[in-house]
Design an enzyme around this catalytic site. Structure first.
Site, short mmCIF file in Angstrom:
data_model
loop_
_atom_site.label_atom_id
_atom_site.label_comp_id
_atom_site.label_asym_id
_atom_site.label_seq_id
_atom_site.Cartn_x
_atom_site.Cartn_y
_atom_site.Cartn_z
N GLU A 80 0.62 -1.20 -0.34
CA GLU A 80 -0.06 -0.18 -0.10
C GLU A 80 0.71 1.21 0.09
O GLU A 80 1.92 1.52 0.99
CB GLU A 80 -1.19 0.82 1.28
CG GLU A 80 -1.95 1.43 1.17
CD GLU A 80 -3.07 1.34 2.26
OE1 GLU A 80 -3.90 2.36 2.54
OE2 GLU A 80 -2.73 0.09 2.99
N LYS A 109 -8.26 -0.58 0.65
CA LYS A 109 -9.69 -1.74 1.03
C LYS A 109 -10.43 -2.27 0.72
O LYS A 109 -11.57 -1.98 -0.08
CB LYS A 109 -10.42 -0.10 2.48
CG LYS A 109 -11.56 -0.21 3.03
CD LYS A 109 -10.69 -0.66 4.46
CE LYS A 109 -9.34 0.07 5.28
NZ LYS A 109 -9.04 -0.80 6.36
#
Length: 290
Positions: A80, A109
Site C-alpha cells: 500500500e 480497503k
C-alpha cells in the site's frame, strides 16, 4: 454468533465493542487491528530475504535503527502506498506543470484470498470487485482521503482517477483506489504528509473520532504498525508506503506482526478474524524452516 469458537476471545470482545460504537453513530468504519508475537533467533537480514521471497510487494523495505538503547528493525512487504509527492512534469489526466507538485495516495480497503485453482481465484477476484460490503468500506476511505488531500491542495484539483480497482498479489486480491491533487504552493512536502497521517485506510471514518475508538478497544499500542515509511527528498519529492505486512524486532529474538481490517455494521466477526489471519499468514511463514 455461529462460528465464534474460531475466534480468539480478545478479538471477539474488541469486535463487539467496535460494533457498539458503530451502532451508536460514533464511526462509520473502524480499522480494528491486533498484534501477534513470535520468538525466533533468525537474523533480521535473513528474515527480510525470506520475506521478499514469500511475499513480494511494491513497498518492500529493510530499515535498521541500530542505536544503543533504541535498536529496532522494520522489515516490510507492504502493498500500500501512503503518499507520493511528485515535482516532475507529466501529461494526461492529473498532469502537472513545472513548479507544481502532485500529491497522490492509494488506499487499500477490501481483501480476498488467492487460490491455486484459476476458477476459484477468479471468483474471489470478482467477489471483491462486486460485494457491497467491500465497496462501501473502500468508498468511505476514499471520501475521507479526498477531504485530507483537499486540505492541502488547490481548490478543484482533487480527483479520483482510479476507484475500486482490483490489484492481485502473491496471496491476496486487494481493492485499491487512487486520490490525488495539486499541492498549494505554500504547503511543504512534510506538511502535506502530516495532513494525511495516519493513513485513513488504517484508521476508519471519520478519522479523529475513529482513532479515539481504536485507542479504546485495541489491547496494545500499534507502534510502527499502521504508520508510514519511505523517503523525502530535499527537492520536495517523496514516496512512502504504509507499514502493513511488516515485521518489527528490537534484535532480541522477539518479533511483532500487526494485522487487522476494516469493520462496518455489516461485518461478520468470523470472516474479519479470518481475513486478519490471512494477511499475517505469509509473514509468519518467515519463521518456519523452509
Amino acid at each position: 454468533m455461529a462460528g465464534d469458537g474460531l475466534v480468539d476471545e480478545e478479538y471477539r470482545v474488541a469486535f463487539e465493542r467496535v460494533q457498539e460504537r458503530l451502532h451508536a453513530g460514533d464511526s462509520y468504519e473502524v480499522n480494528l487491528t491486533h498484534r501477534l508475537r513470535v520468538e525466533s533467533g533468525i537474523e533480521p537480514a535473513a528474515a527480510y530475504l525470506r520475506l521478499r521471497e514469500l511475499n513480494p510487494a511494491p513497498y518492500a523495505g529493510f530499515l535498521q535503527h541500530d542505536v544503543p538503547g533504541a535498536r529496532a528493525w522494520l522489515l516490510s512487504s507492504s502493498p500500500e502506498r501512503f503518499a507520493t509527492v511528485s515535482t516532475s512534469s507529466t501529461s494526461g489526466k492529473g498532469s502537472t506543470t513545472d513548479g507544481q507538485r502532485l500529491l497522490e495516495t492509494k488506499p487499500i480497503k477490501g481483501t480476498t484470498p488467492r487460490s491455486d485453482d484459476p476458477v476459484v481465484d477468479a471468483e474471489h477476484r470478482d467477489r471483491l470487485a462486486s460485494d457491497p460490503r467491500y465497496r462501501a468500506e473502500n468508498l468511505m476511505i476514499v471520501d475521507l482521503l479526498r477531504h485530507d488531500v483537499a486540505s492541502v491542495c488547490e481548490v478543484g484539483s482533487v480527483e479520483v482517477p482510479q476507484l475500486m480497482e482490483v490489484e492481485s498479489y502473491e496471496t491476496v486480491h486487494q481493492l485499491v483506489s487512487t486520490v490525488r491533487g495539486r499541492l498549494r504552493s505554500e504547503v511543504s512536502t512534510v506538511a502535506a504528509l502530516r495532513a494525511l497521517f495516519p493513513a485513513g485506510s488504517m484508521t476508519g471514518a471519520p478519522k479523529l473520532r475513529t482513532m479515539e475508538v481504536v485507542d479504546e478497544v485495541e489491547a496494545s499500542p500499534r507502534g510502527a504498525y499502521a504508520g508510514a515509511f519511505g523517503w523525502v527528498s530535499g527537492d520536495g519529492r517523496a514516496d512512502l508506503g504504509v507499514v502493513i505486512r511488516s515485521l518489527v524486532t528490537a534484535g532480541d529474538g522477539r518479533w511483532t506482526v500487526g494485522t487487522g481490517g476494516g469493520i462496518t455494521v455489516l461485518s461478520d466477526v468470523v470472516e474479519e478474524h479470518a481475513e486478519a489471519a490471512l494477511k499475517a499468514r505469509r509473514l509468519l511463514e518467515v519463521f518456519t524452516p523452509s
